[in-house]
Design a protein around this motif. Sequence first.
Motif, PDB file in Angstrom:
ATOM      1  N   UNK A 249       0.832  -1.247   0.036  1.00  0.00           N
ATOM      2  CA  UNK A 249       0.028  -0.063   0.023  1.00  0.00           C
ATOM      3  C   UNK A 249       0.799   1.247   0.010  1.00  0.00           C
ATOM      4  N   UNK A 250       0.274   2.424  -0.502  1.00  0.00           N
ATOM      5  CA  UNK A 250       0.867   3.767  -0.489  1.00  0.00           C
ATOM      6  C   UNK A 250       0.429   4.291   0.917  1.00  0.00           C
ATOM      7  N   UNK A 251       1.586   4.664   1.784  1.00  0.00           N
ATOM      8  CA  UNK A 251       1.107   5.391   2.995  1.00  0.00           C
ATOM      9  C   UNK A 251       1.311   6.998   2.780  1.00  0.00           C
ATOM     10  N   UNK A 252       0.638   7.569   3.746  1.00  0.00           N
ATOM     11  CA  UNK A 252       0.928   9.229   3.611  1.00  0.00           C
ATOM     12  C   UNK A 252      -0.148   9.462   2.541  1.00  0.00           C
ATOM     13  N   UNK A 253       0.153  10.856   1.981  1.00  0.00           N
ATOM     14  CA  UNK A 253      -0.438  11.468   0.966  1.00  0.00           C
ATOM     15  C   UNK A 253      -0.022  11.124  -0.428  1.00  0.00           C
ATOM     16  N   UNK A 254      -1.066  11.272  -1.258  1.00  0.00           N
ATOM     17  CA  UNK A 254      -0.889  10.967  -2.695  1.00  0.00           C
ATOM     18  C   UNK A 254      -0.571  12.346  -3.525  1.00  0.00           C
ATOM     19  N   UNK A 255      -0.691  12.384  -4.576  1.00  0.00           N
ATOM     20  CA  UNK A 255      -0.181  13.296  -5.423  1.00  0.00           C
ATOM     21  C   UNK A 255      -0.874  14.639  -5.070  1.00  0.00           C
ATOM     22  N   UNK A 256      -2.285  14.608  -5.224  1.00  0.00           N
ATOM     23  CA  UNK A 256      -3.058  15.867  -5.035  1.00  0.00           C
ATOM     24  C   UNK A 256      -4.045  15.520  -3.999  1.00  0.00           C
ATOM     25  N   UNK A 257      -4.149  14.509  -3.615  1.00  0.00           N
ATOM     26  CA  UNK A 257      -5.270  13.966  -2.468  1.00  0.00           C
ATOM     27  C   UNK A 257      -4.474  13.588  -1.251  1.00  0.00           C
ATOM     28  N   UNK A 258      -5.288  13.802  -0.056  1.00  0.00           N
ATOM     29  CA  UNK A 258      -4.988  13.472   1.087  1.00  0.00           C
ATOM     30  C   UNK A 258      -5.088  11.789   1.377  1.00  0.00           C
ATOM     31  N   UNK A 259      -4.259  11.360   2.044  1.00  0.00           N
ATOM     32  CA  UNK A 259      -4.160   9.966   2.462  1.00  0.00           C
ATOM     33  C   UNK A 259      -4.420   9.677   3.898  1.00  0.00           C
ATOM     34  N   UNK A 260      -4.729   8.677   4.273  1.00  0.00           N
ATOM     35  CA  UNK A 260      -4.831   8.523   5.792  1.00  0.00           C
ATOM     36  C   UNK A 260      -3.440   8.507   6.550  1.00  0.00           C
ATOM     37  N   UNK A 261      -3.454   8.921   7.648  1.00  0.00           N
ATOM     38  CA  UNK A 261      -2.445   9.020   8.792  1.00  0.00           C
ATOM     39  C   UNK A 261      -1.759   7.654   8.738  1.00  0.00           C
ATOM     40  N   UNK A 262      -0.296   7.667   8.478  1.00  0.00           N
ATOM     41  CA  UNK A 262       0.431   6.474   8.393  1.00  0.00           C
ATOM     42  C   UNK A 262       0.440   5.747   9.774  1.00  0.00           C
ATOM     43  N   UNK A 263       0.080   6.160  10.947  1.00  0.00           N
ATOM     44  CA  UNK A 263      -0.273   5.546  12.065  1.00  0.00           C
ATOM     45  C   UNK A 263      -1.496   4.702  12.095  1.00  0.00           C
ATOM     46  N   UNK A 264      -2.500   5.193  11.460  1.00  0.00           N
ATOM     47  CA  UNK A 264      -3.742   4.516  11.354  1.00  0.00           C
ATOM     48  C   UNK A 264      -3.595   3.294  10.260  1.00  0.00           C
ATOM     49  N   UNK A 265      -2.552   3.341   9.347  1.00  0.00           N
ATOM     50  CA  UNK A 265      -2.444   2.083   8.533  1.00  0.00           C
ATOM     51  C   UNK A 265      -1.581   1.038   9.248  1.00  0.00           C
ATOM     52  N   UNK A 266      -0.607   1.588   9.967  1.00  0.00           N
ATOM     53  CA  UNK A 266       0.380   0.694  10.776  1.00  0.00           C
ATOM     54  C   UNK A 266      -0.555  -0.172  11.859  1.00  0.00           C
ATOM     55  N   UNK A 267      -1.587   0.585  12.540  1.00  0.00           N
ATOM     56  CA  UNK A 267      -2.091   0.101  13.502  1.00  0.00           C
ATOM     57  C   UNK A 267      -3.194  -0.979  12.768  1.00  0.00           C
ATOM     58  N   UNK A 268      -3.765  -0.619  11.554  1.00  0.00           N
ATOM     59  CA  UNK A 268      -4.585  -1.801  10.825  1.00  0.00           C
ATOM     60  C   UNK A 268      -3.812  -3.026  10.531  1.00  0.00           C
ATOM     61  N   UNK A 269      -2.591  -2.761  10.305  1.00  0.00           N
ATOM     62  CA  UNK A 269      -1.535  -3.879   9.841  1.00  0.00           C
ATOM     63  C   UNK A 269      -1.452  -4.625  11.080  1.00  0.00           C
ATOM     64  N   UNK A 270      -1.158  -4.208  12.247  1.00  0.00           N
ATOM     65  CA  UNK A 270      -0.770  -4.799  13.315  1.00  0.00           C
ATOM     66  C   UNK A 270      -2.191  -5.497  13.842  1.00  0.00           C
ATOM     67  N   UNK A 271      -3.353  -4.946  13.686  1.00  0.00           N
ATOM     68  CA  UNK A 271      -4.644  -5.633  14.268  1.00  0.00           C
ATOM     69  C   UNK A 271      -4.804  -6.965  13.316  1.00  0.00           C
ATOM     70  N   UNK A 272      -4.373  -6.698  11.958  1.00  0.00           N
ATOM     71  CA  UNK A 272      -4.595  -8.028  11.360  1.00  0.00           C
ATOM     72  C   UNK A 272      -3.664  -9.112  11.165  1.00  0.00           C
ATOM     73  N   UNK A 273      -2.462  -8.857  12.119  1.00  0.00           N
ATOM     74  CA  UNK A 273      -1.513  -9.627  12.490  1.00  0.00           C
ATOM     75  C   UNK A 273      -0.350  -9.657  11.254  1.00  0.00           C
ATOM     76  N   UNK A 274      -0.374  -8.731  10.378  1.00  0.00           N
ATOM     77  CA  UNK A 274       0.400  -8.599   9.186  1.00  0.00           C
ATOM     78  C   UNK A 274       1.757  -7.661   9.710  1.00  0.00           C
TER      79      UNK A 274
END
Length: 282
Positions: A249-274
């Motif tokens: 996945x891409x973390x952080x912002x994209x080219x002209x649109x805002x992405x989700x906070x990286x910490x939220x993605x890291x938390x999601x991966x941890x909760x999934x056991x990834x």
Amino acid sequence: MSRKVFLCAISNINSGTCTEDCKFCSQSVRYKADIDRYRQKPIDAIVEEARAAGASGALGFCLVTAHKGLDARTLDFVCETAEAVAAAVPQLRLIACNGTATLSQLETLKRAGVKAYNHNLETSRAFYPSICSTHPWDERYETCENVNAAGLKLISGGIFGLGESQADRLSMLESLRTLDPVSVPINFYHHNPALPLHPNPLSTDEALALITLARETIPGAERIMVAGGRELMFGDRQHEIFAAGANSIVIGDYLTTQGRDAHADLRMLDELGLEVATSVEG
């Protein structure tokens, strides 16, 4: 499902200056979308973005410019930036995404420390004239062939939700398979009201099925990456992309649109056991 997820971050080092007419792209000057526009981001600022990306677990860091392709000035800027980032954050795998490129230009990027080049086919050869008239699909395919010839790792994918048919989607994936990309970025059209296309018609279930289709059609790809449009397309079902076949996945912002906070993605991966991948072979 792979237990390790490859994280990549993007730096828009030149924004909103493209004169092409790609109907899905807010960086085209033709559509006057309300975005930040600048010719060259300060290299010090790019290096700080790279440090932040590395601290969030990103292995890939992509230097993106908004032009049809590389010219001498842009090539010099990307090379200078790549060398600065490589010196400051050596653990990052440098990726360039600068439009159409010749074999010679790609070899120059390689000498500057770039390891991979991202150039998307975007959609099928047949549908492409419906979304872009200022350069042909064949030119995009040729650039991807040049990437392979230069000895860089090819990253190539496309966008779903532009109004294309299912046959177009399969055709694009089959074309990608012939190029043997190491990574396939799957983007989902993020509508901007300034653009001439209709909003993305795909449902979340259809989008998940397309991730699976990409994985099945291009089994040789080491990574199926869900990139632009992830947050809007999947909402609170983002965790389902990994069971569907994504492992990047891409973390952080994209080219002209805002992405989700990286910490939220890291938390999601941890909760999934990834696990977050800490090295890359391909």
